[in-house]
Design a protein around this motif. Structure first.
Motif, PDB file in Angstrom:
ATOM      1  N   ILE A 265       0.767  -1.275  -0.005  1.00 38.43           N
ATOM      2  CA  ILE A 265      -0.123   0.132   0.091  1.00 38.43           C
ATOM      3  C   ILE A 265       0.995   1.207   0.062  1.00 38.43           C
ATOM      4  N   GLY A 266       1.911   1.330   0.835  1.00 34.70           N
ATOM      5  CA  GLY A 266       2.776   2.493   1.077  1.00 34.70           C
ATOM      6  C   GLY A 266       3.471   2.585  -0.483  1.00 34.70           C
ATOM      7  N   GLN A 267       4.001   1.667  -1.216  1.00 31.09           N
ATOM      8  CA  GLN A 267       4.514   1.910  -2.582  1.00 31.09           C
ATOM      9  C   GLN A 267       3.568   2.485  -3.622  1.00 31.09           C
ATOM     10  N   ILE A 268       2.283   2.071  -3.374  1.00 34.31           N
ATOM     11  CA  ILE A 268       1.371   2.657  -4.438  1.00 34.31           C
ATOM     12  C   ILE A 268       1.063   4.043  -3.942  1.00 34.31           C
ATOM     13  N   LEU A 269       0.933   4.303  -2.771  1.00 34.63           N
ATOM     14  CA  LEU A 269       0.613   5.728  -2.091  1.00 34.63           C
ATOM     15  C   LEU A 269       1.642   6.677  -2.522  1.00 34.63           C
ATOM     16  N   PHE A 270       2.883   6.051  -2.310  1.00 34.17           N
ATOM     17  CA  PHE A 270       4.166   7.154  -2.758  1.00 34.17           C
ATOM     18  C   PHE A 270       4.148   7.367  -4.129  1.00 34.17           C
ATOM     19  N   LYS A 271       3.875   6.221  -4.913  1.00 31.25           N
ATOM     20  CA  LYS A 271       4.217   6.460  -6.347  1.00 31.25           C
ATOM     21  C   LYS A 271       2.996   7.360  -7.069  1.00 31.25           C
ATOM     22  N   LEU A 272       1.722   7.242  -6.617  1.00 34.53           N
ATOM     23  CA  LEU A 272       0.578   7.688  -7.053  1.00 34.53           C
ATOM     24  C   LEU A 272       0.765   9.428  -6.482  1.00 34.53           C
ATOM     25  N   ASN A 273       1.208   9.635  -5.175  1.00 32.82           N
ATOM     26  CA  ASN A 273       1.522  10.929  -4.750  1.00 32.82           C
ATOM     27  C   ASN A 273       0.147  11.817  -4.880  1.00 32.82           C
ATOM     28  N   ILE A 277      -5.242  12.376  -0.441  1.00 34.39           N
ATOM     29  CA  ILE A 277      -5.239  10.963   0.174  1.00 34.39           C
ATOM     30  C   ILE A 277      -4.079  10.704   0.951  1.00 34.39           C
ATOM     31  N   ASN A 278      -2.879  11.098   0.695  1.00 27.49           N
ATOM     32  CA  ASN A 278      -1.569  10.856   1.307  1.00 27.49           C
ATOM     33  C   ASN A 278      -1.819  11.573   3.123  1.00 27.49           C
ATOM     34  N   LEU A 279      -2.214  12.746   2.863  1.00 26.98           N
ATOM     35  CA  LEU A 279      -2.661  13.605   4.191  1.00 26.98           C
ATOM     36  C   LEU A 279      -3.534  12.683   5.141  1.00 26.98           C
ATOM     37  N   LEU A 280      -4.683  12.102   4.499  1.00 27.93           N
ATOM     38  CA  LEU A 280      -5.634  11.759   5.346  1.00 27.93           C
ATOM     39  C   LEU A 280      -5.152  10.177   5.729  1.00 27.93           C
ATOM     40  N   LEU A 281      -4.054   9.569   4.968  1.00 27.48           N
ATOM     41  CA  LEU A 281      -3.793   8.350   5.412  1.00 27.48           C
ATOM     42  C   LEU A 281      -2.754   8.131   5.916  1.00 27.48           C
TER      43      LEU A 281
END
Length: 284
Positions: A265-273, A277-281
């Protein structure tokens, strides 16, 4: 070639080790108290170091996921039949304490330091942190303090938090300082075994953490390693609780699966940036 943030990587490794410590420690007779203190002091100092380069308003966003994940885990554990009663706040507190104690402490320390610093000034805050560290080592010898065992580590953690706020990155650190820090650590280990002295946390760890952050910390850069620290702080507990409820597997299997899923999940969130969403999660 991808640049690795060594300070963040160390924090990530220590954090993952802490997940498996309760499982592995009994079989190999590890002192879990010392391990948790090492992990917590480093991560608290690391996050404080990162916070010191942020605007005050931005720091608040760092704790936004705490509210989100706290609610998610509350409903996972208690179900959706919410009833207003006296135990409601206690239920939230227990979840907060068991799953998000470290990041909660950082938030509390930030508010305490901010208030003290605004009222009494920077020098006074630093003096308070030194006194706090001294109280940690004096704790077991005090007839008054020893009656409050749950507060002992708070003195240590507050001291390293303030230290983390005061660190400024150096362009270069004299290698002799690293050798000196390791030498002091070796001396402390020798003395503790030779004379059976156990004071719960080697003072040299504070110096090593200081040098690690000052020499290798990149506060402004959101590296993958830094991002994953907050993934494991915030998302890992939610994944763990969800898997325990659905799979009911052993703690070891659940921990391994939670670690791998959080990494994915972290890899996906980091790549999508996607910032909202990143601030919330994750908070960064």
């Amino acid at each position: 070639m991808k640049k690795i943030n060594l300070a963040s990587l160390l924090g990530l490794i220590l954090l993952i080790i802490s997940f498996f410590t309760p499982i592995v420690a009994p079989s190999i007779k590890l002192n879990t108290e010392i391990i948790y203190r090492i992990v917590n002091t480093y991560l608290i100092a690391y996050i404080a170091y990162m916070i010191s380069f942020m605007d005050t308003g931005r720091v608040g966003l760092l704790f936004l996921p705490l509210v989100f994940h706290l609610l998610i885990n509350f409903f996972l554990i208690k179900g959706f039949n919410l009833s207003l009663n006296k135990s409601l706040l206690d239920d939230f507190y227990q979840i907060l304490r068991r799953l998000y104690d470290l990041i909660s402490l950082v938030g509390i320390f930030f508010l305490v330091e901010f208030i003290i610093n605004r009222i009494f000034g920077n020098t006074f805050t630093s003096i308070v942190s030194i006194i706090s560290l001294a109280l940690f080592y004096y704790y077991d010898y005090s007839k008054i303090l020893i009656g409050f065992p749950n507060f002992k580590d708070l003195f240590l953690y507050f001291a390293v938090f303030v230290m983390g706020l005061r660190i400024r990155k150096a362009d270069k650190i004299n290698p002799f300082l690293y050798i000196l820090a390791l030498g002091i650590l070796a001396l402390e280990i020798f003395i503790s075994y030779k004379y059976r002295i156990n004071y719960g946390y080697f003072l040299s760890f504070v110096l090593i953490i200081y040098l690690m952050l000052k020499g290798f910390g990149e506060a402004s850069e959101v590296s993958f390693e830094k991002f994953m620290i907050f993934v494991y702080i915030y998302i890992y507990p939610t994944i763990f609780i969800g898997l325990r409820i659905v799979l009911v597997e052993s703690i070891l299997v659940t921990s391994l699966l939670s670690t791998l899923i959080s990494l994915f999940i972290g890899q996906i969130l980091f790549k999508l940036n996607i910032r909202p969403i990143n601030l919330l999660l994750v908070g960064i």
